[in-house]
Design a protein around this motif. Structure first.
Motif, mmCIF file in Angstrom:
data_model
loop_
_atom_site.group_PDB
_atom_site.id
_atom_site.type_symbol
_atom_site.label_atom_id
_atom_site.label_comp_id
_atom_site.label_asym_id
_atom_site.label_seq_id
_atom_site.Cartn_x
_atom_site.Cartn_y
_atom_site.Cartn_z
ATOM 1 N N THR A 206 0.831 -1.205 0.000
ATOM 2 C CA THR A 206 0.000 0.000 0.000
ATOM 3 C C THR A 206 0.863 1.252 0.000
ATOM 4 N N LYS A 207 1.940 1.257 0.787
ATOM 5 C CA LYS A 207 2.845 2.414 0.799
ATOM 6 C C LYS A 207 3.466 2.622 -0.576
ATOM 7 N N SER A 208 3.892 1.559 -1.217
ATOM 8 C CA SER A 208 4.499 1.671 -2.549
ATOM 9 C C SER A 208 3.501 2.211 -3.571
ATOM 10 N N VAL A 209 2.273 1.694 -3.533
ATOM 11 C CA VAL A 209 1.245 2.131 -4.482
ATOM 12 C C VAL A 209 0.862 3.584 -4.224
ATOM 13 N N PHE A 210 0.796 3.968 -2.967
ATOM 14 C CA PHE A 210 0.444 5.343 -2.592
ATOM 15 C C PHE A 210 1.403 6.340 -3.233
ATOM 16 N N HIS A 211 2.689 5.990 -3.267
ATOM 17 C CA HIS A 211 3.703 6.909 -3.777
ATOM 18 C C HIS A 211 3.985 6.734 -5.273
ATOM 19 N N ALA A 212 3.258 5.853 -5.925
ATOM 20 C CA ALA A 212 3.470 5.652 -7.359
ATOM 21 C C ALA A 212 2.962 6.867 -8.142
ATOM 22 N N PRO A 213 3.557 7.166 -9.286
ATOM 23 C CA PRO A 213 3.095 8.293 -10.108
ATOM 24 C C PRO A 213 1.625 8.134 -10.485
ATOM 25 N N ARG A 214 0.925 9.245 -10.564
ATOM 26 C CA ARG A 214 -0.514 9.227 -10.841
ATOM 27 C C ARG A 214 -0.837 8.465 -12.125
ATOM 28 N N GLU A 215 0.029 8.636 -13.146
ATOM 29 C CA GLU A 215 -0.269 8.015 -14.431
ATOM 30 C C GLU A 215 -0.160 6.487 -14.394
ATOM 31 N N SER A 216 0.426 5.932 -13.333
ATOM 32 C CA SER A 216 0.540 4.477 -13.241
ATOM 33 C C SER A 216 -0.720 3.816 -12.676
ATOM 34 N N HIS A 217 -1.642 4.638 -12.147
ATOM 35 C CA HIS A 217 -2.913 4.112 -11.643
ATOM 36 C C HIS A 217 -3.933 4.083 -12.778
ATOM 37 N N PRO A 218 -4.907 3.161 -12.803
ATOM 38 C CA PRO A 218 -5.172 2.135 -11.789
ATOM 39 C C PRO A 218 -4.456 0.816 -12.039
ATOM 40 N N VAL A 219 -3.619 0.749 -13.069
ATOM 41 C CA VAL A 219 -2.973 -0.535 -13.392
ATOM 42 C C VAL A 219 -2.147 -1.045 -12.222
ATOM 43 N N ILE A 220 -1.368 -0.147 -11.588
ATOM 44 C CA ILE A 220 -0.510 -0.609 -10.501
ATOM 45 C C ILE A 220 -1.347 -1.067 -9.308
ATOM 46 N N ASP A 221 -2.502 -0.433 -9.089
ATOM 47 C CA ASP A 221 -3.391 -0.865 -8.009
ATOM 48 C C ASP A 221 -3.881 -2.293 -8.253
ATOM 49 N N GLN A 222 -4.229 -2.565 -9.479
ATOM 50 C CA GLN A 222 -4.749 -3.893 -9.822
ATOM 51 C C GLN A 222 -3.666 -4.964 -9.702
ATOM 52 N N LEU A 223 -2.457 -4.635 -10.145
ATOM 53 C CA LEU A 223 -1.355 -5.599 -10.034
ATOM 54 C C LEU A 223 -1.008 -5.858 -8.568
ATOM 55 N N ALA A 224 -0.984 -4.793 -7.776
ATOM 56 C CA ALA A 224 -0.687 -4.949 -6.348
ATOM 57 C C ALA A 224 -1.761 -5.789 -5.663
ATOM 58 N N GLN A 225 -3.018 -5.519 -6.013
ATOM 59 C CA GLN A 225 -4.104 -6.291 -5.414
ATOM 60 C C GLN A 225 -4.030 -7.759 -5.828
ATOM 61 N N ALA A 226 -3.612 -8.008 -7.073
ATOM 62 C CA ALA A 226 -3.478 -9.395 -7.541
ATOM 63 C C ALA A 226 -2.463 -10.154 -6.692
ATOM 64 N N ILE A 227 -1.367 -9.477 -6.318
ATOM 65 C CA ILE A 227 -0.364 -10.109 -5.446
ATOM 66 C C ILE A 227 -0.979 -10.424 -4.089
ATOM 67 N N LEU A 228 -1.685 -9.455 -3.515
ATOM 68 C CA LEU A 228 -2.241 -9.639 -2.173
ATOM 69 C C LEU A 228 -3.381 -10.653 -2.160
ATOM 70 N N PHE A 229 -4.125 -10.753 -3.250
ATOM 71 C CA PHE A 229 -5.211 -11.736 -3.312
ATOM 72 C C PHE A 229 -4.702 -13.173 -3.219
ATOM 73 N N GLU A 230 -3.412 -13.401 -3.513
ATOM 74 C CA GLU A 230 -2.834 -14.745 -3.437
ATOM 75 C C GLU A 230 -2.096 -15.000 -2.130
ATOM 76 N N SER A 231 -2.041 -14.006 -1.239
ATOM 77 C CA SER A 231 -1.269 -14.184 -0.003
ATOM 78 C C SER A 231 -2.050 -14.991 1.026
ATOM 79 N N GLU A 232 -1.325 -15.764 1.822
ATOM 80 C CA GLU A 232 -1.965 -16.553 2.880
ATOM 81 C C GLU A 232 -2.629 -15.649 3.901
ATOM 82 N N ALA A 233 -2.002 -14.500 4.184
ATOM 83 C CA ALA A 233 -2.558 -13.582 5.184
ATOM 84 C C ALA A 233 -3.950 -13.115 4.791
ATOM 85 N N LYS A 234 -4.178 -12.893 3.490
ATOM 86 C CA LYS A 234 -5.505 -12.459 3.029
ATOM 87 C C LYS A 234 -6.556 -13.498 3.378
ATOM 88 N N PHE A 235 -6.268 -14.768 3.086
ATOM 89 C CA PHE A 235 -7.240 -15.829 3.377
ATOM 90 C C PHE A 235 -7.449 -15.982 4.877
#
Length: 248
Positions: A206-235
């Motif tokens: 979330t910190k990394s995505v927050f500081h990403a350049p505006r033009e990189s959103h929403p793609v970077i948000d979706q990629l970051a969420q894809a990583i977190l959706f596969e994490s054990e902590a999420k489940f």
């Protein structure tokens, strides 16, 4: 030469407390302190933890060391001695909390601006008086400050040397809370504890995505969420939430 910093690992937590410790010059930032802070950054990049920055003796940092600064020349400015460090601090994987007491001026203010979260005491004085010394605040204030408090107030601080009180800094949301001096470190730990209750990977991403350049959103948000959706902590965390809801 005595160390310019005092480091405290908090037992049983994922927190490092770094105290700026040059009481003879109100914790002014010199090259030794810069070098020691780079070493801290290297450690936190290897083993990410929440960082609490605090000053010794009722002062955060009175600024850059003027005696040292007076001798710096063009090549020193082009080397970006402080700006390189503060950018590194801002980019640390886990959040940085600046606990501000007394003076946070010049380079001390810019160090605070590089933190993710700032809290203060009633006696806080924060601002950038550099133009009164014939220079500009070149370690982040000219662009970070307007993002933090808006352009009109940032210009008054940068161009007219306005120093904010704790109440003014709170009103401008430059700091998020005010605490008595003897409660400041405990308040910083309380904030760090709230961070620790979150999933560490989710916080880092979330910190990394927050500081990403505006033009990189929403793609970077979706990629970051894809990583977190596969994490054990999420489940695990979502199942815990559902189980708790079912039992209530």
């Amino acid at each position: 030469m005595p160390a310019a910093l005092k480091l405290t690992e908090v037992e049983g937590s994922n927190v490092l407390v770094v105290e700026l410790h040059r009481p003879e010059v109100r914790n002014a930032i010199d090259r030794q302190m810069v070098d020691e802070l780079h070493a801290v950054c290297a450690d936190l990049e290897r083993a990410p933890r929440t960082l609490i920055l605090i000053g010794y003796g009722g002062v955060f940092a009175s600024g850059a060391d003027i005696a040292e600064l007076r001798e710096r020349r063009r090549d020193d400015a082009l080397a970006g001695i402080n700006s390189t460090l503060f950018a590194r601090i801002a980019a640390l994987p886990m959040p940085v909390i600046a606990a501000l007491d007394g003076y946070a001026l010049g380079g001390g203010a810019e160090l605070a601006f590089a933190a993710d979260l700032r809290i203060g005491t009633p006696r806080l004085k924060i601002g950038n008086p550099e133009t009164g010394l014939g220079i500009l605040p070149a370690a982040g204030a000219t662009w970070r400050l307007k993002e933090l408090v808006g352009e009109p107030l940032a210009k008054e601080i940068l161009l007219a040397g306005r120093i904010l009180s704790a109440e003014e800094a709170l009103d401008a949301r430059l700091i998020s809370s005010v605490h008595e001096p003897d409660e400041l470190l405990a308040a910083a730990h309380g904030l760090a504890d709230r961070i620790a209750r979150q999933d560490p990977l989710a916080v880092r991403i979330t910190k990394s995505v927050f500081h990403a350049p505006r033009e990189s959103h929403p793609v970077i948000d979706q990629l970051a969420q894809a990583i977190l959706f596969e994490s054990e902590a999420k489940f695990d965390r979502m199942q815990h939430f559902l189980d708790r809801k079912k039992g209530s």
